[in-house]
Design an enzyme around this catalytic site. Structure first.
Site, mmCIF file in Angstrom:
data_model
loop_
_atom_site.group_PDB
_atom_site.id
_atom_site.type_symbol
_atom_site.label_atom_id
_atom_site.label_comp_id
_atom_site.label_asym_id
_atom_site.label_seq_id
_atom_site.Cartn_x
_atom_site.Cartn_y
_atom_site.Cartn_z
ATOM 1 C CB VAL A 114 -1.052 -0.030 1.289
ATOM 2 C CG1 VAL A 114 -2.268 1.595 1.120
ATOM 3 C CG2 VAL A 114 -1.470 -0.931 1.442
ATOM 4 C CD GLU A 115 4.857 1.506 -2.530
ATOM 5 O OE1 GLU A 115 5.515 2.407 -3.518
ATOM 6 O OE2 GLU A 115 5.366 0.197 -3.519
#
Length: 217
Positions: A114-115
């Site tokens: 998750v970026e």
């Protein structure tokens, strides 16, 4: 001049990379590393490898199957990660990941990378992350690992997901200050025999027995 050796000593100490303090080393790879020369790959130098498997609900990394099979053959602890796209259905992404990755006993837990917000708000990001994690946890009977940069995790994912194993990216000679991390991606400019491109370098924060305890039953 008599103070120079002490100054150099302080300089060297301040530049020491804290990743060197951890015994267990790992890599993470994707098609960005191109085709790996597995005959030259030094498996004894790594304790674990994570491989990019999927992204969104319709993209499989072009080298995932080859990388997965090769690492399995070498007997290295291996795990797969999914690059999360918050604007797409989290459940469809989870199901696509599960359909793509042949999870088995002895594998590392699945990883949710998750970026990015991708234009959604914080509430919808966390809602989607929770859906993906829940769907995959139900299928693999383990808690997936969350991967994120230190700043992104602390801004958008903490403390809601603090009970999940954590893999933090921080390209710094000092370890992440986020509490409870298990994996630390400390460089994206590593070198490894058999890999022509730069590769991400990681460490595990605990013992080999604790790493093995994470493996799928």
């Amino acid at each position: 001049m008599r103070f120079l050796p002490f100054f150099l000593f302080l300089l060297l100490c301040s530049c020491k990379h804290q990743a060197d303090e951890y015994a267990l080393k790992g890599l993470d790879i994707s098609h960005y590393q191109k085709r790996i020369d597995w005959a030259q790959f030094e498996e004894k130098a790594v304790d674990f490898v994570f491989i990019k498997a999927t992204e969104a609900d319709n993209y499989q990394d072009s080298l995932f199957a080859d990388n997965w099979a090769a690492l399995k053959e070498k007997g290295i602890r291996v795990g797969a990660y999914h690059f999360f796209r918050p604007q797409r259905s989290a459940l469809e992404q989870a199901r696509f990941f599960l359909k793509t990755v042949p999870l088995a006993k002895g594998d590392l837990p699945p990883v949710l990378d998750v970026e990015e917000l991708d234009g959604v708000d914080e509430i919808n990001l966390r809602f989607g992350v929770a859906l993906w994690l829940g769907e995959v946890e139900k299928a693999c009977h383990c808690k997936p690992i969350i991967y994120s940069s230190m700043k992104f995790y602390e801004r958008y994912l903490h403390p809601e997901f603090s009970d999940y194993p954590l893999w933090i990216a921080r390209y710094n000679h000092k370890a992440p200050t986020t509490k409870g991390w298990l994996f630390w991606q400390y460089s994206n400019k590593g070198r490894h025999p058999g890999i022509s491109a730069r590769v991400d370098l990681n460490v595990f924060s605990a013992t080999e027995a604790e790493l093995d305890a994470l493996l799928l039953p």
